[in-house]
Design a protein around this motif. Structure first.
Motif, PDB file in Angstrom:
ATOM      1  N   PRO A  78      48.252  33.744  29.873  1.00 22.50           N
ATOM      2  CA  PRO A  78      47.903  33.098  31.145  1.00 22.50           C
ATOM      3  C   PRO A  78      47.012  31.874  30.961  1.00 22.50           C
ATOM      4  CG  PRO A  78      47.640  35.473  31.294  1.00 22.50           C
ATOM      5  CD  PRO A  78      47.898  35.164  29.854  1.00 22.50           C
ATOM      6  N   ALA A  79      46.141  31.893  29.957  1.00 20.90           N
ATOM      7  CA  ALA A  79      45.236  30.760  29.737  1.00 20.90           C
ATOM      8  C   ALA A  79      46.008  29.490  29.378  1.00 20.90           C
ATOM      9  CB  ALA A  79      44.245  31.098  28.632  1.00 20.90           C
ATOM     10  N   PHE A  80      47.199  29.650  28.805  1.00 24.23           N
ATOM     11  CA  PHE A  80      47.998  28.484  28.417  1.00 24.23           C
ATOM     12  C   PHE A  80      48.328  27.623  29.636  1.00 24.23           C
ATOM     13  CE2 PHE A  80      51.956  26.223  27.652  1.00 24.23           C
ATOM     14  CZ  PHE A  80      51.795  25.729  26.358  1.00 24.23           C
ATOM     15  N   LEU A  81      48.504  28.287  30.787  1.00 20.97           N
ATOM     16  CA  LEU A  81      48.930  27.572  31.986  1.00 20.97           C
ATOM     17  C   LEU A  81      47.764  27.001  32.785  1.00 20.97           C
ATOM     18  CD1 LEU A  81      51.685  30.102  33.054  1.00 20.97           C
ATOM     19  CD2 LEU A  81      52.041  27.856  32.007  1.00 20.97           C
ATOM     20  N   ASP A  82      46.529  27.312  32.379  1.00 22.97           N
ATOM     21  CA  ASP A  82      45.358  26.778  33.083  1.00 22.97           C
ATOM     22  C   ASP A  82      44.991  25.416  32.520  1.00 22.97           C
ATOM     23  OD1 ASP A  82      45.164  28.929  34.810  1.00 22.97           O
ATOM     24  OD2 ASP A  82      43.915  30.070  33.420  1.00 22.97           O
ATOM     25  N   ARG A  83      45.980  24.566  32.402  1.00 24.53           N
ATOM     26  CA  ARG A  83      45.792  23.218  31.874  1.00 24.53           C
ATOM     27  C   ARG A  83      46.626  22.255  32.713  1.00 24.53           C
ATOM     28  NH1 ARG A  83      47.922  24.481  26.076  1.00 24.53           N
ATOM     29  NH2 ARG A  83      47.139  22.439  25.398  1.00 24.53           N
ATOM     30  N   ALA A  84      46.680  21.016  32.292  1.00 29.54           N
ATOM     31  CA  ALA A  84      47.474  20.026  33.017  1.00 29.54           C
ATOM     32  C   ALA A  84      48.936  20.147  32.597  1.00 29.54           C
ATOM     33  CB  ALA A  84      46.938  18.627  32.727  1.00 29.54           C
ATOM     34  N   ILE A  85      49.803  20.489  33.537  1.00 30.59           N
ATOM     35  CA  ILE A  85      51.223  20.697  33.257  1.00 30.59           C
ATOM     36  C   ILE A  85      52.026  19.561  33.883  1.00 30.59           C
ATOM     37  CG2 ILE A  85      53.201  22.217  33.685  1.00 30.59           C
ATOM     38  CD1 ILE A  85      51.184  24.540  33.659  1.00 30.59           C
ATOM     39  N   HIS A  86      52.971  19.062  33.125  1.00 28.05           N
ATOM     40  CA  HIS A  86      53.813  17.960  33.596  1.00 28.05           C
ATOM     41  C   HIS A  86      55.268  18.407  33.520  1.00 28.05           C
ATOM     42  CE1 HIS A  86      54.514  13.309  33.517  1.00 28.05           C
ATOM     43  NE2 HIS A  86      55.484  13.932  34.174  1.00 28.05           N
ATOM     44  N   VAL A  87      55.978  18.315  34.629  1.00 22.53           N
ATOM     45  CA  VAL A  87      57.418  18.600  34.664  1.00 22.53           C
ATOM     46  C   VAL A  87      58.143  17.306  35.005  1.00 22.53           C
ATOM     47  CG1 VAL A  87      59.272  19.837  35.858  1.00 22.53           C
ATOM     48  CG2 VAL A  87      57.157  21.032  35.267  1.00 22.53           C
ATOM     49  N   HIS A  88      59.093  16.945  34.138  1.00 23.35           N
ATOM     50  CA  HIS A  88      59.844  15.701  34.322  1.00 23.35           C
ATOM     51  C   HIS A  88      61.338  15.998  34.297  1.00 23.35           C
ATOM     52  CE1 HIS A  88      61.011  11.542  34.149  1.00 23.35           C
ATOM     53  NE2 HIS A  88      61.601  11.691  32.979  1.00 23.35           N
ATOM     54  N   VAL A  89      62.069  15.308  35.166  1.00 22.38           N
ATOM     55  CA  VAL A  89      63.528  15.414  35.181  1.00 22.38           C
ATOM     56  C   VAL A  89      64.084  14.029  34.856  1.00 22.38           C
ATOM     57  CG1 VAL A  89      65.559  16.135  36.478  1.00 22.38           C
ATOM     58  CG2 VAL A  89      63.334  17.180  36.959  1.00 22.38           C
ATOM     59  N   PRO A  90      64.574  13.832  33.622  1.00 20.84           N
ATOM     60  CA  PRO A  90      65.037  12.508  33.209  1.00 20.84           C
ATOM     61  C   PRO A  90      66.159  11.959  34.086  1.00 20.84           C
ATOM     62  CG  PRO A  90      64.744  13.914  31.309  1.00 20.84           C
ATOM     63  CD  PRO A  90      64.608  14.799  32.521  1.00 20.84           C
ATOM     64  N   ALA A  91      66.525  10.714  33.760  1.00 16.76           N
ATOM     65  CA  ALA A  91      67.316   9.856  34.643  1.00 16.76           C
ATOM     66  C   ALA A  91      66.432   9.534  35.832  1.00 16.76           C
ATOM     67  CB  ALA A  91      68.628  10.500  35.066  1.00 16.76           C
ATOM     68  N   GLY A  92      65.259   8.965  35.501  1.00 19.28           N
ATOM     69  CA  GLY A  92      64.224   8.727  36.499  1.00 19.28           C
ATOM     70  C   GLY A  92      64.629   7.788  37.607  1.00 19.28           C
ATOM     71  N   ALA A  93      65.665   6.975  37.393  1.00 19.52           N
ATOM     72  CA  ALA A  93      66.103   6.047  38.439  1.00 19.52           C
ATOM     73  C   ALA A  93      66.981   6.732  39.483  1.00 19.52           C
ATOM     74  CB  ALA A  93      66.877   4.886  37.806  1.00 19.52           C
ATOM     75  N   THR A  94      67.377   7.977  39.214  1.00 24.94           N
ATOM     76  CA  THR A  94      68.268   8.692  40.124  1.00 24.94           C
ATOM     77  C   THR A  94      67.480   9.676  40.982  1.00 24.94           C
ATOM     78  OG1 THR A  94      70.009   8.570  38.454  1.00 24.94           O
ATOM     79  CG2 THR A  94      70.335  10.130  40.260  1.00 24.94           C
ATOM     80  N   PRO A  95      67.501   9.530  42.317  1.00 26.27           N
ATOM     81  CA  PRO A  95      66.812  10.506  43.175  1.00 26.27           C
ATOM     82  C   PRO A  95      67.455  11.886  43.024  1.00 26.27           C
ATOM     83  CG  PRO A  95      67.389   8.510  44.406  1.00 26.27           C
ATOM     84  CD  PRO A  95      68.110   8.444  43.096  1.00 26.27           C
ATOM     85  N   LYS A  96      66.613  12.932  43.066  1.00 25.10           N
ATOM     86  CA  LYS A  96      67.106  14.300  42.903  1.00 25.10           C
ATOM     87  C   LYS A  96      66.416  15.189  43.923  1.00 25.10           C
ATOM     88  CE  LYS A  96      66.852  13.116  38.052  1.00 25.10           C
ATOM     89  NZ  LYS A  96      65.972  11.963  38.316  1.00 25.10           N
ATOM     90  N   ASP A  97      67.169  16.113  44.482  1.00 29.53           N
ATOM     91  CA  ASP A  97      66.556  17.057  45.423  1.00 29.53           C
ATOM     92  C   ASP A  97      67.395  18.322  45.480  1.00 29.53           C
ATOM     93  OD1 ASP A  97      64.605  17.972  47.083  1.00 29.53           O
ATOM     94  OD2 ASP A  97      65.071  16.650  48.762  1.00 29.53           O
ATOM     95  N   GLY A  98      66.867  19.312  46.194  1.00 30.39           N
ATOM     96  CA  GLY A  98      67.549  20.586  46.325  1.00 30.39           C
ATOM     97  C   GLY A  98      66.838  21.674  45.547  1.00 30.39           C
ATOM     98  N   PRO A  99      67.101  22.934  45.914  1.00 26.31           N
ATOM     99  CA  PRO A  99      66.384  24.064  45.319  1.00 26.31           C
ATOM    100  C   PRO A  99      67.048  24.674  44.097  1.00 26.31           C
ATOM    101  CG  PRO A  99      67.700  24.841  47.134  1.00 26.31           C
ATOM    102  CD  PRO A  99      67.958  23.354  47.032  1.00 26.31           C
ATOM    103  N   SER A 100      68.238  24.189  43.692  1.00 28.60           N
ATOM    104  CA  SER A 100      69.024  24.938  42.706  1.00 28.60           C
ATOM    105  C   SER A 100      68.515  24.817  41.275  1.00 28.60           C
ATOM    106  CB  SER A 100      70.503  24.530  42.766  1.00 28.60           C
ATOM    107  OG  SER A 100      70.690  23.223  42.305  1.00 28.60           O
ATOM    108  N   ALA A 101      67.476  23.993  41.044  1.00 26.18           N
ATOM    109  CA  ALA A 101      66.892  23.908  39.695  1.00 26.18           C
ATOM    110  C   ALA A 101      65.773  24.923  39.497  1.00 26.18           C
ATOM    111  CB  ALA A 101      66.363  22.503  39.436  1.00 26.18           C
ATOM    112  N   GLY A 102      65.550  25.790  40.472  1.00 24.02           N
ATOM    113  CA  GLY A 102      64.424  26.729  40.399  1.00 24.02           C
ATOM    114  C   GLY A 102      64.410  27.579  39.143  1.00 24.02           C
ATOM    115  N   ILE A 103      65.554  28.211  38.812  1.00 26.45           N
ATOM    116  CA  ILE A 103      65.547  29.091  37.633  1.00 26.45           C
ATOM    117  C   ILE A 103      65.442  28.271  36.350  1.00 26.45           C
ATOM    118  CG2 ILE A 103      66.829  30.892  38.859  1.00 26.45           C
ATOM    119  CD1 ILE A 103      69.276  30.221  37.135  1.00 26.45           C
ATOM    120  N   THR A 104      65.945  27.021  36.391  1.00 28.92           N
ATOM    121  CA  THR A 104      65.830  26.152  35.211  1.00 28.92           C
ATOM    122  C   THR A 104      64.368  25.798  34.964  1.00 28.92           C
ATOM    123  OG1 THR A 104      67.937  25.221  35.968  1.00 28.92           O
ATOM    124  CG2 THR A 104      66.885  24.156  34.083  1.00 28.92           C
TER     125      THR A 104
END
Length: 202
Positions: A78-104
């Motif tokens: 649990p201590a591992f997650l008490d830090r600064a976490i960054h989540v990035h989805v490449p192809a940054g020029a393309t807008p993305k939305d929707g809930p289906s990436a949840g399990i990913t």
């Protein structure tokens, strides 16, 4: 024949912990979507980049909350997650939305926190709830076509999308091992590379 139209890149992208291969639908049909997670020292918090819409941002928050709440089951410190976490989805020029990436997102965060890469042949799609249920998504046929086209051989899809498999061409299903899942813990168990043994790590 010239250069291949599609160059499978999941093997290279998922060779490090913290990257998982999702399946998405775009205006051009199905595609693969890489979710990248990293962590660094700093105030605990979540940074999201990649031109994500509000629903996808909420999915990332839910994913992080789930991993924190189920750290013991996932083999995460649990201590591992008490830090600064960054989540990035490449192809940054393309807008993305929707809930289906949840399990990913859950899988990418767990991979990062355990140091176990996601198996390169695996893709996934599904909305996740705070208690880990996997909810159905749209565009399953297009997503499985994209999985096959991008060289994936194993996919995790929501249990409630099982009837939609009838619409997927038989030749596509013959090349894919499809796991229908109702619990995100089953996705993580099946998608991550085995933990290194003590002997191998020494």
């Amino acid at each position: 024949m010239g250069r291949p139209r599609f160059t499978p890149e999941a093997h290279e992208r998922t060779s490090v912990p913290g990257v998982a291969t999702g399946l998405a639908v775009t205006g051009m049909g199905g595609d693969v979507l890489f979710i990248e997670a990293s962590v660094h020292d700093g105030p605990a918090g979540l940074t999201l980049t990649g031109q994500l819409g509000d629903v996808m941002k909420e999915s990332a928050q839910i994913a992080l909350t789930f991993v924190r709440a189920h750290a013991a089951e996932l083999g995460v410190d649990p201590a591992f997650l008490d830090r600064a976490i960054h989540v990035h989805v490449p192809a940054g020029a393309t807008p993305k939305d929707g809930p289906s990436a949840g399990i990913t997102m859950v899988t990418a965060l767990t991979s990062l926190a355990t140091g176990r890469p996601v198996r390169s042949e695996v893709g996934m799609t599904g909305e996740v709830t705070l208690n880990g249920r996997v909810l159905p998504i749209g565009g399953l046929k297009q997503k499985l076509l994209a999985a096959q086209r991008n060289g994936l051989t194993e996919v995790f899809v929501p249990l409630r999308n099982e009837p939609d498999l009838d619409d997927v061409p038989a030749d596509v299903l013959e090349t894919l091992t499809v796991h229908v899942v109702g619990d995100v813990l089953d996705v993580v168990r099946g998608a991550l590379s085995p933990a290194a043994t003590t002997a191998a790590a020494a």
